[in-house]
Design a protein around this motif. Sequence first.
Motif, short mmCIF file in Angstrom:
data_model
loop_
_atom_site.label_atom_id
_atom_site.label_comp_id
_atom_site.label_asym_id
_atom_site.label_seq_id
_atom_site.Cartn_x
_atom_site.Cartn_y
_atom_site.Cartn_z
N UNK A 188 0.83 -1.20 0.00
CA UNK A 188 0.00 0.00 0.00
C UNK A 188 0.86 1.25 0.00
N UNK A 189 0.37 2.29 -0.65
CA UNK A 189 1.04 3.58 -0.68
C UNK A 189 0.07 4.61 -0.12
N UNK A 190 0.51 5.34 0.92
CA UNK A 190 -0.40 6.27 1.59
C UNK A 190 0.10 7.69 1.60
N UNK A 191 -0.84 8.63 1.71
CA UNK A 191 -0.56 10.05 1.82
C UNK A 191 -1.28 10.57 3.05
N UNK A 192 -0.50 11.14 4.01
CA UNK A 192 -1.10 11.67 5.23
C UNK A 192 -1.85 12.96 4.91
N UNK A 193 -3.11 13.03 5.37
CA UNK A 193 -3.94 14.20 5.12
C UNK A 193 -4.08 15.08 6.35
#
Length: 367
Positions: free
Chosen positions: A312-317
């Motif tokens: 998985x590849x995530x972006x902190x919001x």
Amino acid sequence: MVAIPLALALIVGEPSPVSPPAEATATATEPRQIVVGVIEGGRLDAVAVVQALRGHLADLDVGPAVEARPAAALAEPLGWARERLAEGAFAVVWVEAAAGQGSAVYLLLGAPERLYTRHLDTPDDPLETREILGVVIRGLVASLAASEAPADMEVIAVPVPEERPPSPAPAPPPAPAAPPKPAPAPRLRLSLGLGYAGSSYAAQLPWGSGLGVELGVLGRRGLVVAVGGAGLLHPPLTPELGQQTRDDARLRLGRVGFTVRVGFRVPLGARRRFFVEPAVVGRGEAIVWRPTAGSQARGGAGLRVALAPTVGLGLQLGRGFALVLAAGLDLWLRNFDLVARTPVGTTPLVRPPTVGATAGLGLSWVR
């Protein structure tokens, strides 16, 4: 008489005689230097006493220096006498008015340091006082020049300068209060995910889409353990025999998956806004099929099991939310073919492959 600070110095001695022959000069010894001081104050006029002492000491071959000193306590003239000894004088004599009647004569010798004193009963007449002091000090200086011990003088303890303890260093200013340390992150944090879920199935039904949900925990070192579920739907499946379609065997297929995921979340970049999350997923999937309207096929259900490496590849919001895109490869360890059973017989429908694919896109929230 009020004390008047004075600073007079006089070197008194006989006129220099005619230079002796070279042999005599080589054997002659230098006279001992003796310093005489007069302390101003009380009944003593320092200037007048200095002038009187010049006459009494002029014929002595000791080269005494006569100085007038301002009135002060014993420690001040004693310090002055020590300075003269350090400059090379053999002895230092000084006189001052006594506290009661008369005058006091002091003598300081060095190596080792010794302090003598003598009290003189001097009259109130200044002229007679000067004469008495001149006679006494002349005799004392003459005896010192001849290396004789001072007569009729009392040895007193040399006052030791009081050593004042060093003033304590000013206390350093109080250190600024350290900012409160942030509370340590809890060892385990709750993780919740919700979003789109998709998975391949077979050539006749290539892709199923639905909604997935996941609940887990995120450890302080990035360990992720989660369980989840997803429901996937497919369009109706109509079997074909040659050029003919079998509407009497049409089925609607649904898939319900259950997952157990173990992985690690690894932050990326200096600001740690991105992260990658490799994991291994154990997947169990229940497949349920039901006949559509007008179909004579029987309904049924089956279970298959897969092991799926995913990433998985995530972006902190912010505020604990992150947008996560995930993909995986399903390796089906237990699989089965789907057939339609009708009153007239059995019709093969689907033979799913052993390898499949999954994908997901959703929001993750960590608290």
